[in-house]
Write a protein that holds these residues in place. Sequence first.
Motif, PDB file in Angstrom:
ATOM      1  N   GLN A 199       0.805  -1.499  -0.028  1.00  0.00           N
ATOM      2  CA  GLN A 199      -0.152   0.072   0.095  1.00  0.00           C
ATOM      3  C   GLN A 199       0.810   1.415   0.037  1.00  0.00           C
ATOM      4  O   GLN A 199       0.245   2.344   0.246  1.00  0.00           O
ATOM      5  CB  GLN A 199      -0.887  -0.052   1.100  1.00  0.00           C
ATOM      6  CG  GLN A 199      -1.916  -1.089   1.240  1.00  0.00           C
ATOM      7  CD  GLN A 199      -2.879  -1.158  -0.056  1.00  0.00           C
ATOM      8  OE1 GLN A 199      -3.295  -0.211  -0.363  1.00  0.00           O
ATOM      9  NE2 GLN A 199      -3.014  -2.240  -0.535  1.00  0.00           N
ATOM     10  N   LYS A 224      -5.261  -3.784   7.087  1.00  0.00           N
ATOM     11  CA  LYS A 224      -6.319  -3.165   6.519  1.00  0.00           C
ATOM     12  C   LYS A 224      -6.777  -2.109   7.461  1.00  0.00           C
ATOM     13  O   LYS A 224      -6.965  -0.848   6.939  1.00  0.00           O
ATOM     14  CB  LYS A 224      -7.341  -4.101   6.346  1.00  0.00           C
ATOM     15  CG  LYS A 224      -7.172  -5.232   5.245  1.00  0.00           C
ATOM     16  CD  LYS A 224      -8.393  -6.136   5.389  1.00  0.00           C
ATOM     17  CE  LYS A 224      -8.233  -7.033   4.084  1.00  0.00           C
ATOM     18  NZ  LYS A 224      -6.932  -8.017   4.365  1.00  0.00           N
ATOM     19  N   CYS A 225      -6.775  -2.128   8.731  1.00  0.00           N
ATOM     20  CA  CYS A 225      -7.191  -0.881   9.623  1.00  0.00           C
ATOM     21  C   CYS A 225      -6.191   0.096   9.483  1.00  0.00           C
ATOM     22  O   CYS A 225      -6.538   1.066   9.350  1.00  0.00           O
ATOM     23  CB  CYS A 225      -7.359  -1.470  11.128  1.00  0.00           C
ATOM     24  SG  CYS A 225      -8.723  -2.274  11.451  1.00  0.00           S
ATOM     25  N   THR A 268      -3.751   0.681   7.335  1.00  0.00           N
ATOM     26  CA  THR A 268      -3.939   1.472   5.973  1.00  0.00           C
ATOM     27  C   THR A 268      -4.821   2.557   5.747  1.00  0.00           C
ATOM     28  O   THR A 268      -4.457   3.664   5.411  1.00  0.00           O
ATOM     29  CB  THR A 268      -4.068   0.519   4.662  1.00  0.00           C
ATOM     30  OG1 THR A 268      -3.195  -0.460   4.839  1.00  0.00           O
ATOM     31  CG2 THR A 268      -4.243   1.295   3.446  1.00  0.00           C
ATOM     32  N   LYS A 269      -5.863   2.408   6.389  1.00  0.00           N
ATOM     33  CA  LYS A 269      -7.211   3.379   6.302  1.00  0.00           C
ATOM     34  C   LYS A 269      -6.703   4.547   7.332  1.00  0.00           C
ATOM     35  O   LYS A 269      -6.991   5.632   6.941  1.00  0.00           O
ATOM     36  CB  LYS A 269      -8.453   2.797   6.994  1.00  0.00           C
ATOM     37  CG  LYS A 269      -9.079   1.618   5.945  1.00  0.00           C
ATOM     38  CD  LYS A 269     -10.416   1.047   6.671  1.00  0.00           C
ATOM     39  CE  LYS A 269     -11.044   0.185   5.713  1.00  0.00           C
ATOM     40  NZ  LYS A 269     -12.389  -0.396   6.380  1.00  0.00           N
ATOM     41  N   GLN A 270      -6.300   4.407   8.632  1.00  0.00           N
ATOM     42  CA  GLN A 270      -5.811   5.284   9.323  1.00  0.00           C
ATOM     43  C   GLN A 270      -4.812   6.123   8.716  1.00  0.00           C
ATOM     44  O   GLN A 270      -4.693   7.358   8.764  1.00  0.00           O
ATOM     45  CB  GLN A 270      -5.248   4.600  10.804  1.00  0.00           C
ATOM     46  CG  GLN A 270      -4.945   5.563  11.772  1.00  0.00           C
ATOM     47  CD  GLN A 270      -4.665   5.234  13.063  1.00  0.00           C
ATOM     48  OE1 GLN A 270      -5.718   4.428  13.725  1.00  0.00           O
ATOM     49  NE2 GLN A 270      -3.624   5.446  13.787  1.00  0.00           N
ATOM     50  N   ASN A 301      -4.201   6.663   5.669  1.00  0.00           N
ATOM     51  CA  ASN A 301      -4.810   7.100   4.496  1.00  0.00           C
ATOM     52  C   ASN A 301      -5.739   8.611   4.962  1.00  0.00           C
ATOM     53  O   ASN A 301      -6.326   9.168   4.256  1.00  0.00           O
ATOM     54  CB  ASN A 301      -5.391   6.484   3.503  1.00  0.00           C
ATOM     55  CG  ASN A 301      -4.495   5.653   2.788  1.00  0.00           C
ATOM     56  OD1 ASN A 301      -3.465   6.033   2.698  1.00  0.00           O
ATOM     57  ND2 ASN A 301      -5.166   4.405   2.382  1.00  0.00           N
ATOM     58  N   GLU A 338      -8.373   8.020   7.185  1.00  0.00           N
ATOM     59  CA  GLU A 338      -9.857   7.547   7.269  1.00  0.00           C
ATOM     60  C   GLU A 338      -9.693   7.511   9.090  1.00  0.00           C
ATOM     61  O   GLU A 338      -8.751   7.188   9.800  1.00  0.00           O
ATOM     62  CB  GLU A 338     -10.140   6.482   6.747  1.00  0.00           C
ATOM     63  CG  GLU A 338     -10.251   6.720   5.297  1.00  0.00           C
ATOM     64  CD  GLU A 338     -10.709   5.213   4.516  1.00  0.00           C
ATOM     65  OE1 GLU A 338     -11.810   4.555   5.120  1.00  0.00           O
ATOM     66  OE2 GLU A 338     -10.072   4.832   3.585  1.00  0.00           O
ATOM     67  N   THR A 339     -10.985   7.329   9.651  1.00  0.00           N
ATOM     68  CA  THR A 339     -11.214   7.152  11.146  1.00  0.00           C
ATOM     69  C   THR A 339     -11.223   5.672  11.333  1.00  0.00           C
ATOM     70  O   THR A 339     -12.122   5.028  10.554  1.00  0.00           O
ATOM     71  CB  THR A 339     -12.458   7.742  11.862  1.00  0.00           C
ATOM     72  OG1 THR A 339     -12.223   9.280  11.482  1.00  0.00           O
ATOM     73  CG2 THR A 339     -12.476   7.550  13.225  1.00  0.00           C
ATOM     74  N   VAL A 340     -10.532   5.243  12.335  1.00  0.00           N
ATOM     75  CA  VAL A 340     -10.736   3.713  12.746  1.00  0.00           C
ATOM     76  C   VAL A 340     -10.879   3.786  14.102  1.00  0.00           C
ATOM     77  O   VAL A 340     -10.028   4.304  15.015  1.00  0.00           O
ATOM     78  CB  VAL A 340      -9.301   3.166  12.236  1.00  0.00           C
ATOM     79  CG1 VAL A 340      -9.090   1.729  12.672  1.00  0.00           C
ATOM     80  CG2 VAL A 340      -8.892   2.884  10.730  1.00  0.00           C
ATOM     81  N   TRP A 358     -10.398   1.203  16.610  1.00  0.00           N
ATOM     82  CA  TRP A 358      -9.360  -0.157  16.691  1.00  0.00           C
ATOM     83  C   TRP A 358     -10.070  -1.034  17.690  1.00  0.00           C
ATOM     84  O   TRP A 358      -9.932  -2.481  17.670  1.00  0.00           O
ATOM     85  CB  TRP A 358      -8.014   0.321  17.250  1.00  0.00           C
ATOM     86  CG  TRP A 358      -7.187   0.852  16.259  1.00  0.00           C
ATOM     87  CD1 TRP A 358      -7.042   2.166  15.941  1.00  0.00           C
ATOM     88  CD2 TRP A 358      -6.280   0.221  15.329  1.00  0.00           C
ATOM     89  NE1 TRP A 358      -6.322   2.518  14.809  1.00  0.00           N
ATOM     90  CE2 TRP A 358      -5.723   1.157  14.531  1.00  0.00           C
ATOM     91  CE3 TRP A 358      -5.962  -1.190  15.060  1.00  0.00           C
ATOM     92  CZ2 TRP A 358      -4.919   0.623  13.322  1.00  0.00           C
ATOM     93  CZ3 TRP A 358      -5.243  -1.757  14.214  1.00  0.00           C
ATOM     94  CH2 TRP A 358      -4.768  -0.775  13.405  1.00  0.00           C
ATOM     95  N   ASP A 380     -12.995  -2.170  15.056  1.00  0.00           N
ATOM     96  CA  ASP A 380     -12.731  -2.752  13.708  1.00  0.00           C
ATOM     97  C   ASP A 380     -11.478  -3.486  13.790  1.00  0.00           C
ATOM     98  O   ASP A 380     -11.245  -4.489  12.856  1.00  0.00           O
ATOM     99  CB  ASP A 380     -12.215  -1.546  12.987  1.00  0.00           C
ATOM    100  CG  ASP A 380     -13.033  -0.464  12.808  1.00  0.00           C
ATOM    101  OD1 ASP A 380     -14.403  -0.728  12.827  1.00  0.00           O
ATOM    102  OD2 ASP A 380     -12.752   0.894  12.312  1.00  0.00           O
TER     103      ASP A 380
END
Length: 429
Positions: free
Chosen positions: A38, A330-331, A333-335, A337, A339-341, A343, A346
């Motif tokens: 990623q 996956k979590c 990568t979102k964070q 980028n 995005e809100t995670v 933890w 998720d």
Amino acid sequence: MSTQVHDLSTMPNSLDVDVAIIGAGPSGAIAASLLHQQGKRVLVLEKQHFPRFSIGESLLPCCMQFIEEAGMLDALNAAGFQHKNGAAFRRNGTYTTFDFTDKFTPGPGTTFQVQRASFDKLLADTAQSQGVDIRYGETVEAIDLTENPRLTVRNEQGELYQINAQYVLDASGFGRVLPRLLNLESPSCLPPRSAIFTHVEDNISDASFDRNKILISVHPEHKDIWYWLIPFSNGRCSLGVVAEPQLLERLQGSLEQKLMSIVNEEPGLKALLANAKVAQECATLKGYSANVSRLATGKFALLGNAGEFLDPVFSSGVTIAMQSASMAAKCLTKQLNGETVDWQADYSTPLMQGVNAFRTYVQAWYDGRFQDVIFYEEPNERIKQMICSILAGYAWDTNNPFVKDSERRLNMIVELCRNPAATPAFAEV
């Protein structure tokens, strides 16, 4: 591939990365590969040098999907490891098998039995070939989470330097680096157990012995003592026994003498291994079950054994490690980028759903309930497929009622197995 060498004397006093990963074992290598795919700047810190010995040698088919996800499947298939298609169980002369290709959950049905020294090195080397930076012989001494994570690392020359990261993944296995540094250790709900193990030149001449399956044998008198026999492709087997510590303390002599004496108490194993020769110094692992007060926050996550280790009985350790690596990657990568995670919602909660499903069957193995299911002579085919899926590692498949509602469903089947005259055992439930 040779181990990558770094001249740390020329390095700055600090390095900036997106993700620092502690440990280059299966969870660390898989997570690093997925994050590198990623475009994230990943640095893996490994205290030891590979290859190095580890137990957990009988993979589960569920692992294969994560190995493929990380782009490592071709390398694994070409490595010459022992094919594995199921598990065999033996107790007091009763022998039964589970074929992992005949299961409820979709997904791979075969995998490998591996010497972890070469398997772990293969995964790490493949991650390096993809561009992941892995640094061996480096020890994480401290972590500061006041702002973004800051790691203090000591290299083999005794020099300290710092790593500034956006996030930290602890894939340190039984080293449990962050649980120790952050006081996250929590007592396991499982009673303490010990294992004694080695590798043997097995010299097995019994033509009926299936090298494509792990063999789990139960002590003829003590149902909570069990043995593993894991065949490798080179004529060797991994051999071990697991018991509560006091039951092993009654044995006399060296570790090798203790192991072989208790192996010889199980007639089937004694016959199989009549010509076996110990090929590696015996070792022991004590009090290995572990838990933590928290698995993840917005700054760190624990993978695999660094978070929780249950028990080796169903070979779940590497599967949980790889599952956690995939989920965390996956979590994260979102964070990274933007995005809100959450933890907990998720990552921690869905990861623990599968871990807790495994826990149900581990606990039931030792108290005898699950053994009664495993060795029941006339199982319902559909129910056996559902149980087989869990043994194959698919403990996160909530379409499987024995995952979604593990304790209640298991107890229903146990009751049916123990009272077949009252109700047809393994009826559809």
